[in-house]
Design a protein around this motif. Structure first.
Motif, mmCIF file in Angstrom:
data_model
loop_
_atom_site.group_PDB
_atom_site.id
_atom_site.type_symbol
_atom_site.label_atom_id
_atom_site.label_comp_id
_atom_site.label_asym_id
_atom_site.label_seq_id
_atom_site.Cartn_x
_atom_site.Cartn_y
_atom_site.Cartn_z
ATOM 1 N N LEU A 1 -0.904 0.815 -9.611
ATOM 2 C CA LEU A 1 -1.555 -0.442 -9.975
ATOM 3 C C LEU A 1 -0.740 -1.677 -9.590
ATOM 4 C CD1 LEU A 1 -3.001 0.579 -13.484
ATOM 5 C CD2 LEU A 1 -4.085 0.758 -11.258
ATOM 6 N N SER A 2 0.345 -1.479 -8.845
ATOM 7 C CA SER A 2 1.169 -2.616 -8.420
ATOM 8 C C SER A 2 0.714 -3.166 -7.077
ATOM 9 C CB SER A 2 2.637 -2.187 -8.318
ATOM 10 O OG SER A 2 3.323 -3.025 -7.395
ATOM 11 N N GLY A 3 0.389 -4.453 -7.048
ATOM 12 C CA GLY A 3 0.011 -5.109 -5.803
ATOM 13 C C GLY A 3 1.165 -5.172 -4.817
ATOM 14 N N TYR B 1 1.366 -1.912 -3.150
ATOM 15 C CA TYR B 1 0.185 -1.766 -2.289
ATOM 16 C C TYR B 1 0.381 -2.458 -0.938
ATOM 17 C CZ TYR B 1 -4.608 -2.930 -0.723
ATOM 18 O OH TYR B 1 -5.745 -3.139 0.002
ATOM 19 N N LYS B 2 1.120 -3.576 -0.913
ATOM 20 C CA LYS B 2 1.383 -4.250 0.369
ATOM 21 C C LYS B 2 1.952 -3.258 1.385
ATOM 22 C CE LYS B 2 2.464 -8.561 -2.037
ATOM 23 N NZ LYS B 2 3.504 -9.550 -2.438
ATOM 24 N N LEU B 3 2.842 -2.410 0.920
ATOM 25 C CA LEU B 3 3.497 -1.470 1.837
ATOM 26 C C LEU B 3 2.566 -0.314 2.198
ATOM 27 C CD1 LEU B 3 7.040 -1.524 0.236
ATOM 28 C CD2 LEU B 3 6.006 -3.057 1.911
ATOM 29 N N ASP C 1 6.825 5.518 -13.183
ATOM 30 C CA ASP C 1 6.023 5.182 -14.363
ATOM 31 C C ASP C 1 6.389 3.772 -14.849
ATOM 32 O OD1 ASP C 1 4.638 5.060 -16.746
ATOM 33 O OD2 ASP C 1 5.513 6.871 -17.612
ATOM 34 N N PHE C 2 5.879 2.779 -14.131
ATOM 35 C CA PHE C 2 6.139 1.358 -14.425
ATOM 36 C C PHE C 2 5.528 0.977 -15.777
ATOM 37 C CE2 PHE C 2 4.550 -3.055 -14.076
ATOM 38 C CZ PHE C 2 5.696 -3.735 -13.699
ATOM 39 N N PHE C 3 4.327 1.484 -16.024
ATOM 40 C CA PHE C 3 3.603 1.197 -17.260
ATOM 41 C C PHE C 3 2.876 2.454 -17.702
ATOM 42 C CE2 PHE C 3 -0.158 -0.110 -19.599
ATOM 43 C CZ PHE C 3 0.353 -1.027 -20.489
ATOM 44 N N HIS D 1 11.067 1.586 -14.158
ATOM 45 C CA HIS D 1 11.798 0.724 -13.215
ATOM 46 C C HIS D 1 13.038 0.115 -13.854
ATOM 47 C CE1 HIS D 1 9.014 -1.710 -15.473
ATOM 48 N NE2 HIS D 1 9.568 -2.823 -15.070
ATOM 49 N N LYS D 2 13.211 0.338 -15.171
ATOM 50 C CA LYS D 2 14.433 -0.117 -15.840
ATOM 51 C C LYS D 2 15.329 1.074 -16.198
ATOM 52 C CE LYS D 2 12.775 -4.340 -15.785
ATOM 53 N NZ LYS D 2 13.187 -5.290 -14.727
ATOM 54 N N ALA D 3 14.937 2.259 -15.759
ATOM 55 C CA ALA D 3 15.746 3.461 -16.052
ATOM 56 C C ALA D 3 16.964 3.500 -15.125
ATOM 57 C CB ALA D 3 14.901 4.715 -15.856
ATOM 58 N N SER E 1 14.594 -2.929 -0.835
ATOM 59 C CA SER E 1 13.677 -3.416 -1.862
ATOM 60 C C SER E 1 13.158 -4.786 -1.460
ATOM 61 C CB SER E 1 14.354 -3.457 -3.238
ATOM 62 O OG SER E 1 15.467 -4.308 -3.206
ATOM 63 N N ASP E 2 12.214 -5.281 -2.212
ATOM 64 C CA ASP E 2 11.458 -6.526 -1.979
ATOM 65 C C ASP E 2 10.366 -6.279 -0.941
ATOM 66 O OD1 ASP E 2 11.279 -9.574 -2.513
ATOM 67 O OD2 ASP E 2 11.049 -9.306 -0.356
ATOM 68 N N SER E 3 9.138 -6.444 -1.380
ATOM 69 C CA SER E 3 8.012 -6.091 -0.512
ATOM 70 C C SER E 3 8.003 -6.896 0.787
ATOM 71 C CB SER E 3 6.687 -6.269 -1.262
ATOM 72 O OG SER E 3 6.531 -7.605 -1.657
ATOM 73 N N GLY E 4 8.341 -8.189 0.698
ATOM 74 C CA GLY E 4 8.322 -9.021 1.905
ATOM 75 C C GLY E 4 9.360 -8.559 2.919
ATOM 76 N N ALA E 5 10.562 -8.257 2.422
ATOM 77 C CA ALA E 5 11.628 -7.777 3.302
ATOM 78 C C ALA E 5 11.223 -6.445 3.930
ATOM 79 C CB ALA E 5 12.924 -7.622 2.507
ATOM 80 N N ALA F 1 3.655 -15.709 -1.030
ATOM 81 C CA ALA F 1 3.245 -14.450 -1.667
ATOM 82 C C ALA F 1 4.029 -14.223 -2.960
ATOM 83 C CB ALA F 1 3.439 -13.281 -0.702
ATOM 84 N N ASP F 2 5.324 -14.549 -2.957
ATOM 85 C CA ASP F 2 6.106 -14.425 -4.194
ATOM 86 C C ASP F 2 5.601 -15.393 -5.263
ATOM 87 O OD1 ASP F 2 7.740 -12.325 -3.461
ATOM 88 O OD2 ASP F 2 9.291 -13.626 -2.609
ATOM 89 N N ASP F 3 5.194 -16.589 -4.841
ATOM 90 C CA ASP F 3 4.624 -17.532 -5.811
ATOM 91 C C ASP F 3 3.298 -17.012 -6.370
ATOM 92 O OD1 ASP F 3 6.767 -19.204 -5.391
ATOM 93 O OD2 ASP F 3 5.705 -20.521 -3.982
HETATM 94 N N1 LIG Z 1 9.666 -10.255 -4.702
HETATM 95 C C1 LIG Z 1 9.475 -8.915 -5.162
HETATM 96 C C2 LIG Z 1 8.769 -8.926 -6.482
HETATM 97 C C3 LIG Z 1 8.527 -7.538 -6.935
HETATM 98 C C4 LIG Z 1 7.914 -7.453 -8.302
HETATM 99 O O1 LIG Z 1 7.615 -8.459 -8.968
HETATM 100 N N2 LIG Z 1 7.701 -6.212 -8.704
HETATM 101 C C5 LIG Z 1 7.141 -5.916 -10.004
HETATM 102 C C6 LIG Z 1 6.150 -4.813 -9.908
HETATM 103 S S1 LIG Z 1 4.740 -5.265 -8.970
HETATM 104 C C7 LIG Z 1 8.250 -5.441 -10.895
HETATM 105 O O2 LIG Z 1 8.863 -4.423 -10.640
HETATM 106 N N3 LIG Z 1 8.485 -6.187 -11.974
HETATM 107 C C8 LIG Z 1 9.439 -5.823 -12.953
HETATM 108 C C9 LIG Z 1 10.433 -6.903 -13.156
HETATM 109 O O3 LIG Z 1 10.367 -7.908 -12.437
HETATM 110 O O4 LIG Z 1 11.266 -6.727 -14.038
HETATM 111 C C10 LIG Z 1 8.658 -8.127 -4.153
HETATM 112 O O5 LIG Z 1 7.790 -8.724 -3.518
HETATM 113 O O6 LIG Z 1 8.901 -6.939 -4.003
#
Ligand SMILES: N[C@@H](CCC(=O)N[C@@H](CS)C(=O)NCC(=O)O)C(=O)O
Ligand SMILES: [Fe+2]
Lengths: 215, 298
Positions: A10-12, A15-17, A34-36, A41-43, A66-70, A103-105
């Protein structure tokens, strides 16, 4: 080469990737995270991959990114033989990176509103919605003038780039954050064009474009 | 000012959280029937729910200092509470206690629609091929075959049986397409439980529950339960499967208009598949539920 995507359906941003890899026809494995509701993602194991504790993470053999844009830039530079998705031209590179920042905004506003309303995140809903409308208004204008000049995409080239991929998901998911796109007709036409890119794939919450209008 | 909930709704047990996801010693806040609630768990792990005053999400709190508590029950991995006078019992899901089942919450997801609309969507098989394409249905297998619906007097629940559907990927454990048989129960005005043929063991059924927390008349939280027979998948895999499905339903649900469920049988032309929906609407009407619905004009 073996590509592994650490992914949440469910993460946009994830999904970009999936979207770019589908368009490029790149095979990859998924490790579901298991983000939600699990907050995986905090483990510890995930923080060793990305200390910022954010999805997505992509591994290409031993390289961890990491980072979808990168990652979009990396995948395009490495695997897009056509060179279209992230062109080398300096001015176009700058233009694309500019839109990756937009996109980050969009993530910080449209996605934040969606997380607050749907997934119990403690974000300021009204402020996020207002912020998203401000960005959508600017994009709509940019696209509207673009259409008049014969430009269909966010950047100058006559084909889509990673800028379009990066901005697409959280524009499409905005309604879940209570942000209507009704007042942005050029933005809506652009989302239809993105959905007709060969190799396009959906995520949960985003449906394919209807049949193209024939006049 | 919101409308006061009808007495039936007020006296029901309502789901408010997945118990394991409630932080120990920290405040969580939520909304139930337009009423602000605060929740936490004490060091014994037991949930405590009370009417929220000035507490904020994430505040530290000692559960022992909370004296004016609302009634609490834990069942099926979830915490339930009541704003009125609750019944002794919550509806049974006996399968949940079977020792080899994998039971899990799949997230509590906010949706901008009334709780009854979400129940009704859960009962409807007609949308499978269009909304859950290549998972729970696919063209040209779009026909909803004849099935049975009754209201069980004894258990006071709506029951739809002999529902069959051709499914490309019925569950995480499915390896081929199969014709799946479903039973749907609506044992609570805002909760439904389905049983579907289990790909791993023909003699048993996977159980999926959707428990809706009515926050306002037009907003709810869907708390999803899976109770599965699956000896290979991880919890993360199983959650992902269910969330993928629910993520597809969400925009469809949120686009429903009106957001409250009309109970008048003439309000929306029922398509044939909607036999269970009609029974559900009638059952709500007879109970006198007015919260989250547009009652039938009398
Ligand atoms: N700039 C990052 C942002 C990534 C982002 O916000 N990821 C979310 C999931 S869609 C996340 O893991 N959020 C948890 C957090 O920021 O602590 C990217 O584009 O990859
Ligand atoms: Fe559905």
């Amino acid at each position: 080469m073996t590509i592994t995507l650490y992914d949440f359906e469910l993460s946009g941003n994830c999904y970009k990737l999936r979207l770019l890899m589908s368009i490029l026809g790149l095979p990859y494995d998924i490790v579901p995270v298991d983000f939600f509701p699990g907050r995986e993602h905090k483990a510890d194991w995930f923080l060793r991959l990305n200390p910022f504790g954010q999805l997505p993470v992509l591994k290409d053999d031993d390289l961890v990114l990491s980072d979808s844009g990168a990652i979009l830039a990396y995948l395009a530079k490495k695997y897009d033989a056509s060179g279209q998705w992230f062109p080398d031209d300096p001015a176009i590179t700058a233009e694309i990176l500019r839109w990756h920042a937009v996109a980050d905004d969009i993530t910080a506003t449209s996605s934040a509103a969606r997380l607050a309303l749907g997934y119990d995140y403690d974000f300021d809903i009204e402020k996020s919605q207002k912020g998203a409308h401000r960005i959508f208004r600017l994009i709509d204008e940019h696209l509207w003038f673009g259409e008049r000049e014969g430009r269909d995409w966010l950047c100058a080239p006559s084909h889509p780039t990673t800028a379009d991929i990066a901005c697409f998901p959280y524009v499409m998911l905005s309604e879940e954050g209570g942000i209507s796109r009704q007042d942005y007709p050029a933005l809506r036409r652009w989302t239809d064009r993105v959905r007709r890119i060969p190799g396009f794939t959906v995520m949960s919450g985003i449906f394919p474009a209807g049949p193209a209008k024939v006049d | 000012m919101p409308n006061a909930p009808d007495p039936i709704t007020r006296n029901l047990w309502h789901v408010v959280a997945a118990t394991d996801e409630l932080p120990l010693g920290l405040v969580e806040t939520t909304l139930l029937l337009d009423t602000r609630l605060a929740l936490t768990r004490g060091n014994d792990g037991e949930p405590v729910v009370w009417l929220r005053r000035d507490e904020e999400q994430g505040d530290e709190i000692d559960a022992g200092t909370i004296h004016d508590r609302l009634p609490v029950r834990t069942a099926y991995g979830y915490t339930w509470t009541c704003l009125g006078t609750p019944a002794d019992d919550l509806f049974p899901i006996p399968e949940f206690a079977e020792p080899d089942r994998v039971n899990m919450s799949c997230g509590s997801i906010g949706i901008h629609v009334s709780a009854p609309r979400a129940v009704e969507n859960f009962l409807d098989m007609g949308h499978f091929p269009y909304v859950h394409t290549d998972i729970l249905g696919s063209e040209p297998h779009t026909e909803v075959k004849e099935y049975d619906v009754e209201v069980s007097e004894e258990r006071d629940e709506v029951l739809a049986t002999k529902c069959r559907f051709m499914q490309p990927r019925a569950a995480k454990s499915a390896t081929t397409a199969m014709e799946v048989e479903y039973v749907y129960r609506v044992p609570h005005p805002f909760c439904s439980v389905l049983y579907k043929s289990c790909p791993e063991d023909e003699s048993r059924r996977d159980v999926i529950g959707i428990f809706l927390q009515p926050m306002t008349e037009e907003r709810c939280r869907a708390h999803l339960l899976q109770s599965m027979i699956d000896s290979t998948s991880t919890i993360t895999d199983l959650r992902r499967f269910q969330q993928t499905i629910f993520g597809q339903d969400k925009p469809i649900l949120e686009n429903q208009y009106p957001k409250k469920l009309p109970l008048d049988p003439r309000a929306e032309t029922p398509i044939r598949a909607d036999k269970s929906a009609i029974a559900y609407r009638r059952w709500l009407s007879q109970k006198g539920i007015t919260y989250g619905v547009i009652p039938q004009a009398s």
